[in-house]
Design a protein around this motif. Structure first.
Motif, PDB file in Angstrom:
ATOM      1  N   ALA A  77      25.869  36.975  84.224  1.00 19.76           N
ATOM      2  CA  ALA A  77      25.320  38.073  83.425  1.00 19.76           C
ATOM      3  C   ALA A  77      23.958  38.524  83.940  1.00 19.76           C
ATOM      4  CB  ALA A  77      25.212  37.642  81.963  1.00 19.76           C
ATOM      5  N   ILE A  78      23.096  37.574  84.271  1.00 20.16           N
ATOM      6  CA  ILE A  78      21.760  37.964  84.720  1.00 20.16           C
ATOM      7  C   ILE A  78      21.832  38.628  86.100  1.00 20.16           C
ATOM      8  CG2 ILE A  78      21.068  35.820  85.894  1.00 20.16           C
ATOM      9  CD1 ILE A  78      18.366  36.142  84.338  1.00 20.16           C
ATOM     10  N   ILE A  79      22.794  38.222  86.928  1.00 25.04           N
ATOM     11  CA  ILE A  79      23.009  38.889  88.219  1.00 25.04           C
ATOM     12  C   ILE A  79      23.601  40.271  88.000  1.00 25.04           C
ATOM     13  CG2 ILE A  79      24.297  38.796  90.385  1.00 25.04           C
ATOM     14  CD1 ILE A  79      24.222  35.723  90.141  1.00 25.04           C
ATOM     15  N   GLY A  80      24.644  40.343  87.184  1.00 20.06           N
ATOM     16  CA  GLY A  80      25.329  41.606  86.956  1.00 20.06           C
ATOM     17  C   GLY A  80      24.472  42.644  86.282  1.00 20.06           C
ATOM     18  N   GLY A  81      23.598  42.217  85.372  1.00 16.38           N
ATOM     19  CA  GLY A  81      22.721  43.162  84.695  1.00 16.38           C
ATOM     20  C   GLY A  81      21.792  43.858  85.673  1.00 16.38           C
ATOM     21  N   PHE A  82      21.177  43.095  86.566  1.00 17.15           N
ATOM     22  CA  PHE A  82      20.294  43.677  87.583  1.00 17.15           C
ATOM     23  C   PHE A  82      21.071  44.607  88.513  1.00 17.15           C
ATOM     24  CE2 PHE A  82      17.307  40.164  86.602  1.00 17.15           C
ATOM     25  CZ  PHE A  82      16.135  40.904  86.544  1.00 17.15           C
ATOM     26  N   LEU A  83      22.239  44.166  88.982  1.00 16.44           N
ATOM     27  CA  LEU A  83      23.023  44.978  89.913  1.00 16.44           C
ATOM     28  C   LEU A  83      23.469  46.289  89.280  1.00 16.44           C
ATOM     29  CD1 LEU A  83      25.274  42.254  91.617  1.00 16.44           C
ATOM     30  CD2 LEU A  83      23.233  43.365  92.554  1.00 16.44           C
ATOM     31  N   ALA A  84      23.865  46.243  87.999  1.00 17.80           N
ATOM     32  CA  ALA A  84      24.348  47.449  87.326  1.00 17.80           C
ATOM     33  C   ALA A  84      23.241  48.482  87.168  1.00 17.80           C
ATOM     34  CB  ALA A  84      24.931  47.089  85.959  1.00 17.80           C
ATOM     35  N   ASP A  85      22.006  48.036  86.940  1.00 14.86           N
ATOM     36  CA  ASP A  85      20.892  48.972  86.818  1.00 14.86           C
ATOM     37  C   ASP A  85      20.402  49.450  88.174  1.00 14.86           C
ATOM     38  OD1 ASP A  85      20.794  49.038  84.057  1.00 14.86           O
ATOM     39  OD2 ASP A  85      19.374  47.385  83.888  1.00 14.86           O
ATOM     40  N   GLN A  86      20.483  48.620  89.175  1.00 11.15           N
ATOM     41  CA  GLN A  86      19.980  48.978  90.498  1.00 11.15           C
ATOM     42  C   GLN A  86      20.959  49.866  91.270  1.00 11.15           C
ATOM     43  OE1 GLN A  86      16.997  48.247  91.627  1.00 11.15           O
ATOM     44  NE2 GLN A  86      17.206  49.076  93.696  1.00 11.15           N
ATOM     45  N   TYR A  87      22.250  49.511  91.237  1.00 12.90           N
ATOM     46  CA  TYR A  87      23.237  50.196  92.077  1.00 12.90           C
ATOM     47  C   TYR A  87      24.269  50.988  91.287  1.00 12.90           C
ATOM     48  CZ  TYR A  87      21.210  47.059  95.524  1.00 12.90           C
ATOM     49  OH  TYR A  87      20.330  46.388  96.337  1.00 12.90           O
ATOM     50  N   GLY A  88      24.209  50.927  89.977  1.00 13.03           N
ATOM     51  CA  GLY A  88      25.127  51.706  89.166  1.00 13.03           C
ATOM     52  C   GLY A  88      26.194  50.855  88.511  1.00 13.03           C
ATOM     53  N   ARG A  89      26.738  51.384  87.404  1.00 12.78           N
ATOM     54  CA  ARG A  89      27.783  50.650  86.675  1.00 12.78           C
ATOM     55  C   ARG A  89      29.068  50.592  87.502  1.00 12.78           C
ATOM     56  NH1 ARG A  89      22.928  50.529  84.430  1.00 12.78           N
ATOM     57  NH2 ARG A  89      22.596  51.878  82.626  1.00 12.78           N
ATOM     58  N   LYS A  90      29.358  51.675  88.233  1.00 12.69           N
ATOM     59  CA  LYS A  90      30.593  51.743  89.015  1.00 12.69           C
ATOM     60  C   LYS A  90      30.642  50.681  90.113  1.00 12.69           C
ATOM     61  CE  LYS A  90      33.318  54.889  91.911  1.00 12.69           C
ATOM     62  NZ  LYS A  90      34.586  54.495  91.299  1.00 12.69           N
ATOM     63  N   ALA A  91      29.482  50.329  90.653  1.00 12.55           N
ATOM     64  CA  ALA A  91      29.455  49.318  91.709  1.00 12.55           C
ATOM     65  C   ALA A  91      30.044  47.997  91.222  1.00 12.55           C
ATOM     66  CB  ALA A  91      28.018  49.111  92.191  1.00 12.55           C
ATOM     67  N   ILE A  92      29.781  47.663  89.962  1.00 16.66           N
ATOM     68  CA  ILE A  92      30.332  46.435  89.390  1.00 16.66           C
ATOM     69  C   ILE A  92      31.852  46.509  89.346  1.00 16.66           C
ATOM     70  CG2 ILE A  92      30.392  44.950  87.346  1.00 16.66           C
ATOM     71  CD1 ILE A  92      27.708  44.966  88.817  1.00 16.66           C
ATOM     72  N   TYR A  93      32.374  47.667  88.914  1.00 14.36           N
ATOM     73  CA  TYR A  93      33.823  47.803  88.772  1.00 14.36           C
ATOM     74  C   TYR A  93      34.539  47.913  90.105  1.00 14.36           C
ATOM     75  CZ  TYR A  93      32.403  48.586  84.003  1.00 14.36           C
ATOM     76  OH  TYR A  93      31.842  48.434  82.765  1.00 14.36           O
ATOM     77  N   THR A  94      33.826  48.243  91.146  1.00 17.19           N
ATOM     78  CA  THR A  94      34.438  48.370  92.462  1.00 17.19           C
ATOM     79  C   THR A  94      34.729  46.997  93.084  1.00 17.19           C
ATOM     80  OG1 THR A  94      33.270  50.461  92.820  1.00 17.19           O
ATOM     81  CG2 THR A  94      34.195  49.381  94.761  1.00 17.19           C
ATOM     82  N   TYR A  95      33.886  46.001  92.776  1.00 20.77           N
ATOM     83  CA  TYR A  95      33.990  44.718  93.473  1.00 20.77           C
ATOM     84  C   TYR A  95      34.210  43.501  92.575  1.00 20.77           C
ATOM     85  CZ  TYR A  95      31.925  47.630  97.135  1.00 20.77           C
ATOM     86  OH  TYR A  95      31.688  48.639  98.038  1.00 20.77           O
ATOM     87  N   ASN A  96      33.798  43.552  91.309  1.00 23.39           N
ATOM     88  CA  ASN A  96      33.731  42.331  90.521  1.00 23.39           C
ATOM     89  C   ASN A  96      35.095  41.692  90.270  1.00 23.39           C
ATOM     90  OD1 ASN A  96      32.334  40.329  88.971  1.00 23.39           O
ATOM     91  ND2 ASN A  96      33.071  41.339  87.122  1.00 23.39           N
ATOM     92  N   MET A  97      36.130  42.502  90.074  1.00 25.98           N
ATOM     93  CA  MET A  97      37.452  41.926  89.824  1.00 25.98           C
ATOM     94  C   MET A  97      37.969  41.145  91.037  1.00 25.98           C
ATOM     95  SD  MET A  97      38.700  42.175  86.799  1.00 25.98           S
ATOM     96  CE  MET A  97      37.071  41.862  86.129  1.00 25.98           C
TER      97      MET A  97
END
Length: 454
Positions: free
Chosen positions: A62-82
């Protein structure tokens, strides 16, 4: 048209919640099978819980994902996290040793944590004012559907029960799959394929979620925030702006409110998510079959109540709806203390009340308010920090709970009083600090709380 679009994206993103809850319940339901197969101790099982999606793994993610989502966008999480989630599940599917199983639980848990702050943030930012709470409620329904399906699947695939010889109606399918991998004889190596198949179902859902989520559009609010950043401080991004989270008095008060409200509830909920059937069987004296049936019934109640929650959350006083949900949780534990967990009537009413509170859940209010009460530039990161705190402390509490509870539930009454006290604390914090955000845009809420330059 926009309403249909937000509903479609909500459903796609909500698969993250399905996979979160599904991973927790799949791990819990297969613990005995993995214990027999790998000759694990109770200490091994405690570590599996501590680093899983239920606790520390999700906290780190969560602490990693929160920073990444604000820095690179919400879509970046959905592109790779699964892809990370599928890697973790694949490790579990192929596990032949405790370190491999532990690594699989950890990777899966980290992936779950990475997705949570981005999910709640994206749903809130892509929703209309009149449907923001509804969409959060729909996402929470997936949290109930996941465990229900996993529990039913686990029951159908269950290996023969020691002594009775009874088995799930689909155990012959488990035997067929096991033979494909060279396992022909009855025993723990065969039985554990029941759990492997359950995790395989999560792998398939994760693949579908990846296909859907990678097509999502970026959050317009995040894009607007990035486009309006000027000057070196703003261009430095999340890490520069994130410092204001701990220096701005409004942000600090918001963290204390949300983390306090959510932590005191989650300490109870995390125990119930992982140990509920065990409690029903040891302290309550139920058979494994009856304990699982009660759990399935409870999750069906949660799904139905969450559906009602999603219909009314944008139309009623949220403070009093919160009080109703957590009040049911407090009443459930006080009831089981008074009547006793050995009473089938008490257990049935407890299951009903706990199901109602699960539908009008503190987590639903936390997901809604946490995505409303912070500026877009560190909205997901703030949620990541709080989720890290909550799930991390839940991991520690889970290790301590088993010592209070005892090997056979002899400490249940003491544990129940602790549960009731934690829930009462959550009730007081939530009712006292509930914000008035219904019917307001995220931009309006931010301006009211942080001023025009937020």
């Amino acid at each position: 048209m926009k309403d249909k679009g937000s509903l479609k994206s909500t459903i796609a993103v909500s698969l993250t919640n399905y996979l979160d809850a599904g991973a927790i319940v799949a791990g819990a339901s297969g613990l005995t099978l993995w214990k027999d197969y790998l000759a694990l101790t109770e200490g091994h099982l405690g570590w599996l819980n501590a680093i899983s999606a239920n606790c520390l793994g999700a906290a780190i993610g969560a602490i990693i994902g929160g920073f990444l989502a604000d820095q690179y966008g919400r879509k970046a999480i959905y592109t790779y996290n699964m892809l990370v989630y599928m890697t973790g599940v694949a490790l579990i599917l192929c596990a032949f040793s405790f370190p491999m199983l532990l690594l699989g639980f950890l990777v899966t848990g980290v992936s779950v944590g990475v997705g949570v702050p981005a999910s709640w943030t994206y749903i809130s930012e892509s929703s209309e004012v009149r449907n923001r709470g509804r969409n959060i409620g729909i996402s929470q329904m997936a949290w109930g559907i996941g465990p229900t399906i996993i529990l039913i699947l686990g029951t159908l695939l269950a290996p023969p029960t020691a002594g009775s010889g009874t088995e799930g109606v689909l155990f012959s399918f488990v035997e067929s799959v096991a033979r494909l991998f060279g396992v022909n004889e009855a025993g723990s190596a065969l039985n554990v394929f029941s759990s492997r198949i359950v995790f395989a179902s999560l792998f398939i859902v994760a693949f579908i979620a990846w296909l859907l989520q990678r097509r999502l559009d970026e959050s317009q609010e995040w894009e607007h925030m990035k486009s309006t950043q000027t000057g070196s401080t703003e261009q430095a991004g999340t890490f520069a702006s994130f410092g204001s989270l701990f220096t701005n008095k409004t942000s600090v008060r918001t963290i204390l409110f949300l983390a306090g409200m959510y932590l005191t509830w989650n300490l109870v909920s995390s125990v119930m998510g992982f140990f509920q059937q065990h409690i029903y069987e040891t302290a309550g004296g139920l058979s494994n079959e009856h304990a699982n049936l009660l759990s399935v019934g409870q999750w069906l109640i949660i799904i139905a109540t969450t559906f009602v929650f999603s219909l009314v959350i944008d139309k009623v006083n949220q403070r009093w709806l919160y009080a109703l949900g957590v009040g049911a949780a407090v009443a459930a534990w006080l009831l089981v203390i008074t009547i006793g967990i050995n009473s089938i009537t008490g257990l049935l009413i407890f299951t009903l009340l706990w199901g109602v509170q699960g539908g009008i859940s503190v987590q639903s209010f936390y997901a809604l308010w946490a995505s409303e009460l912070f500026p877009a530039r560190y909205r997901a990161a703030a949620q990541g920090v709080m989720f890290f705190i909550v799930r991390g402390l839940s991991a520690v509490w889970g290790l301590g709970f088993v010592y209070i509870y005892g090997e056979h539930g002899e400490g249940f009454t003491i544990a129940a009083y602790v549960m009731a006290a934690l829930l009462l604390t959550s009730l007081v914090i939530g009712v006292t600090g509930a914000p008035s955000t219904r019917g307001k845009t995220l931009e309006q809420i931010t301006r009211e709380r942080y001023g025009e330059r937020s």
